[in-house]
Design a protein around this motif. Structure first.
Motif, PDB file in Angstrom:
ATOM      1  N   UNK A  53       0.794  -1.198   0.009  1.00 21.65           N
ATOM      2  CA  UNK A  53      -0.009   0.078  -0.184  1.00 21.65           C
ATOM      3  C   UNK A  53       0.706   1.114  -0.126  1.00 21.65           C
ATOM      4  N   UNK A  54       1.908   1.301   1.046  1.00 20.67           N
ATOM      5  CA  UNK A  54       2.724   2.335   0.784  1.00 20.67           C
ATOM      6  C   UNK A  54       3.444   2.439  -0.458  1.00 20.67           C
ATOM      7  N   UNK A  55       3.934   1.355  -1.093  1.00 19.08           N
ATOM      8  CA  UNK A  55       4.498   1.592  -2.465  1.00 19.08           C
ATOM      9  C   UNK A  55       3.614   2.005  -3.394  1.00 19.08           C
ATOM     10  N   UNK A  56       2.291   1.637  -3.561  1.00 20.70           N
ATOM     11  CA  UNK A  56       1.354   2.243  -4.600  1.00 20.70           C
ATOM     12  C   UNK A  56       1.197   3.741  -4.122  1.00 20.70           C
ATOM     13  N   UNK A  57       1.529   4.202  -2.999  1.00 16.55           N
ATOM     14  CA  UNK A  57       1.112   5.769  -2.862  1.00 16.55           C
ATOM     15  C   UNK A  57       2.300   6.567  -3.281  1.00 16.55           C
ATOM     16  N   UNK A  58       3.746   5.720  -3.172  1.00 19.42           N
ATOM     17  CA  UNK A  58       4.654   6.249  -3.646  1.00 19.42           C
ATOM     18  C   UNK A  58       5.176   6.284  -4.856  1.00 19.42           C
ATOM     19  N   UNK A  59       4.656   5.328  -5.680  1.00 16.44           N
ATOM     20  CA  UNK A  59       5.243   5.214  -7.086  1.00 16.44           C
ATOM     21  C   UNK A  59       4.899   6.193  -7.896  1.00 16.44           C
ATOM     22  N   UNK A  60       3.560   6.647  -8.031  1.00 17.24           N
ATOM     23  CA  UNK A  60       3.255   7.977  -9.040  1.00 17.24           C
ATOM     24  C   UNK A  60       4.421   8.966  -8.714  1.00 17.24           C
ATOM     25  N   UNK A  61       4.588   9.026  -7.343  1.00 13.87           N
ATOM     26  CA  UNK A  61       5.443  10.266  -7.087  1.00 13.87           C
ATOM     27  C   UNK A  61       6.868  10.047  -7.438  1.00 13.87           C
ATOM     28  N   UNK A  62       7.305   8.706  -7.413  1.00 15.20           N
ATOM     29  CA  UNK A  62       8.568   8.502  -7.976  1.00 15.20           C
ATOM     30  C   UNK A  62       8.755   8.911  -9.432  1.00 15.20           C
ATOM     31  N   UNK A  63       7.781   8.411 -10.162  1.00 15.71           N
ATOM     32  CA  UNK A  63       7.609   8.619 -11.644  1.00 15.71           C
ATOM     33  C   UNK A  63       7.652  10.265 -12.001  1.00 15.71           C
ATOM     34  N   UNK A  64       6.804  10.776 -11.206  1.00 19.40           N
ATOM     35  CA  UNK A  64       6.581  12.293 -11.577  1.00 19.40           C
ATOM     36  C   UNK A  64       7.912  13.037 -11.397  1.00 19.40           C
ATOM     37  N   UNK A  65       8.544  12.628 -10.073  1.00 17.37           N
ATOM     38  CA  UNK A  65       9.678  13.341  -9.441  1.00 17.37           C
ATOM     39  C   UNK A  65      10.613  12.964 -10.504  1.00 17.37           C
ATOM     40  N   UNK A  66      11.063  11.686 -10.918  1.00  9.42           N
ATOM     41  CA  UNK A  66      12.213  11.587 -11.814  1.00  9.42           C
ATOM     42  C   UNK A  66      12.036  12.260 -13.201  1.00  9.42           C
TER      43      UNK A  66
END
Lengths: 282, 326
Positions: free
Chosen positions: A252-265
């Motif tokens: 669940x934590x990963x799912x909330x972080x993944x979109x942020x990772x993509x956008x950030x990188x």
């Protein structure tokens, strides 16, 4: 003498690299553990909670996760609407206000700037009780508007934009545009906004992050499950229903972080370049 | 210049209208309303009606004598100081390294991107992630420390007051030093490069350049960082709320968590929460005022005074000329 200097130069170089690499690992490690454990079963995690390699329980964890009250897609969409709206309001109106403070010579200019400095100190949390009661009275709880519209008045962004404008704006450009017959709003939208692009890019990212990560106000205002933002969704993972489902919590934590990772990188180059551009110009 | 027939000053006012309206509606009114609630008996879920208390300061007295509130204030200050000092020092060090043109660090771009990354991740996620990482008796941190030989047997970090507070402090530090560093680097890049060239020609070494050229020129940016961090720190909510729910034994209870718990749980005491908010508001205002006063740019103040003086003299001269002509 020269040899000594060279030696100390290399020692410093090594210290610098070791520090930077250590800090980089410190950043990556928690997220790495999170992502890997998202694919491991609760039993595996209990046996050995750090593994460098993923396992094969991803689907299993996902099923347990979505079987309860956690809905990442809904949270994502709601958060996008709120943060997108708030960011647009913040950067546009802060630029406008900062421009008014820098380009025009009006009587109350200095007092207005002092006011901005004064209200810059007021954090949303401190006024939240009155804000909540006010919104409750006019029936605006469970609406996104109280989370978007206040972004129009963002004193810290105005402060930052003003600093930027003072160092970059030459009034000659504005005056020559006036001679060419351009109106004041036109000058702002067509000339000033492009000049401010680097500052807007940085501030937009900061504004977006602040709004996206905001937990306090949404938690107070949004009680309807369909309106939950991402941080509220995440806070559900702390609850008792997921207590023993370690794998699912990590997922669940990963799912909330993944979109942020993509956008950030995707944006990170823009952040760094934008910050650099904002500074170097003389 | 000023008498061209078009008065531009009015646009200064027009362009500020959206800001002022949003401020009055969403900030000013709620502040006044919060203050008023602080003097009333408003409590209970969903209530909006209230009457003023006989002793108007009753809520404030109750809050100031409340052990949990005092504890939360202490916690908040401890957590802020213990994360801000290492944060600003590390950020300054990295800024000095990353802006040094003589000895460039390879992969700077990547390092900057990585250091800033935790800041962009939702604090709620990070709080719960660290809660999982510090699991006991089996948890990633315990496993890691045992493998590395730092500890012999698992430690229950989250039940000890000092370590629990330390971890919250560390999370804040870990999330924010990259942000601070980027702000400071942009500040250094904004300094006129000629100043650095001059100090280079004068034979200043890296350390001298940093302390005598870079730091004084960073004053405004440092002020900005300090104030925003202070306000953010005094309103710390997400991490302490979700990491340990304010525990153990109120060790990570911050004032914001206290205010939230007063108003939105238990018996919904909006009035006491409002009083606590106002106390925090006053503290933040005083601290910000002090910092602002200490760090204000004295040169600019001097310059402004001179400017005003010159303007006055110019006007006098103009008047004299006009009179002479007449």
């Amino acid at each position: 003498m020269n040899k000594k200097k060279r030696a100390s130069y290399y020692i410093w170089k090594i210290i610098k690299y070791i520090t930077c690499i250590f800090l980089a690992i410190l950043t990556i490690l928690p997220f790495w553990i999170m992502l890997v454990n998202a694919t491991r079963s609760t039993y595996e995690i209990q046996q050995n909670s750090i593994s460098l390699l993923p396992s094969k329980y991803f689907m299993n964890n996902l099923q347990i996760l979505l079987g309860k009250s956690f809905n990442p897609l809904k949270g994502f969409i709601n958060s996008m609407i709120i943060s997108g709206g708030a960011t647009a309001c913040t950067v546009y109106f802060s630029s406008l206000t900062a421009y008014a403070l820098v380009a025009y010579d009006w009587k109350l200019r200095q007092s207005f700037f002092t006011l901005i400095l004064a209200v810059m100190m007021i954090p949303a949390q401190v006024t939240s009780i009155g804000f909540y009661q006010f919104m409750y009275r006019i029936g605006m709880t469970n609406s996104f508007l109280p989370l978007i519209l206040p972004a129009i008045a963002a004193p810290i962004t105005v402060f930052f934009m003003r600093q930027y404008l003072i160092s970059t704006l030459s009034l000659d450009i504005v005056n020559s545009a006036r001679i060419d017959g351009a109106g004041e709003f036109h000058i702002f939208n067509r000339i000033i906004i492009p000049i401010m692009k680097p500052a807007i890019a940085t501030q937009a990212i900061f504004a977006f992050v602040a709004s996206w990560n905001n937990l306090f106000l949404p938690l107070i205002l949004l009680t309807d499950k369909d309106k939950y933002t991402m941080p509220i969704m995440v806070s559900l993972l702390r609850g008792d229903i997921y207590k023993t489902e370690f794998g699912s919590v990590y997922l669940g934590l990963s799912l909330t972080v993944l979109p942020l990772f993509v956008v950030y990188f995707l944006l990170s180059k823009y952040i760094i370049a934008g910050v650099a551009l904002g500074g170097v110009k003389e | 210049m000023r008498h061209k027939g078009v008065n531009y000053a009015k646009y200064g006012y027009i362009f500020c209208i959206p800001f002022i309206l949003a401020f009055l509606f969403f900030s000013f009114y709620p502040i006044v309303y919060t203050t008023v609630i602080g003097f009333t008996d408003l409590k209970g879920m969903g209530r909006t009606d209230f009457t003023f208390l006989e002793n108007p300061f009753q809520n404030f007295i109750t809050i100031l004598n409340n052990g949990s509130f005092r504890q939360s204030l202490k916690n908040t200050i401890i957590i802020w100081i213990t994360n801000f000092i290492p944060q600003i020092l590390l950020a300054l060090l990295l800024t000095a390294w990353f802006t040094n043109n003589r000895h460039k660090i390879k992969g700077q771009g990547l390092f900057k991107v990585l250091f800033y990354m935790p800041n962009i991740i939702t604090a709620a996620t990070i709080a719960i992630l660290f809660y999982s990482l510090f699991g006991y008796p089996k948890g990633p941190i315990n496993d890691l420390f045992i493998t590395m030989g730092i500890i012999d047997e698992p430690v229950y970090f989250l039940i000890n007051k000092a370590t629990a507070r330390g971890v919250v402090s560390f999370i804040q530090f870990w999330m924010w030093y990259g942000h601070t560093m980027i702000i400071l680097i942009s500040g250094v890049l904004g300094i006129n490069p000629e100043i650095f060239e001059a100090s280079d020609i004068d034979g200043a070494n890296n350390i001298q350049t940093f302390f005598y050229v870079t730091l004084p020129n960073l004053r405004t940016i440092l002020l900005y960082t300090l104030i925003t961090s202070l306000i953010g720190g005094l309103n710390m909510y997400d991490i302490p709320k979700l990491f340990l729910l304010g525990g153990p034994d109120n060790a990570t209870l911050t004032t914001s968590v206290f205010i939230y718990n007063q108003a939105f749980s238990g018996s919904y005491m909006y009035n006491r929460a409002a009083a606590a908010s106002m106390i925090m508001f006053v503290i933040i205002a005083i601290l910000s005022g002090i910092i602002f006063f200490i760090m204000r740019d004295k040169d600019v103040v001097q310059l402004k005074k001179q400017k005003r003086k010159l303007k006055k003299e110019l006007k006098n001269a103009e008047n004299m000329v006009r009179r002479a002509v007449e």
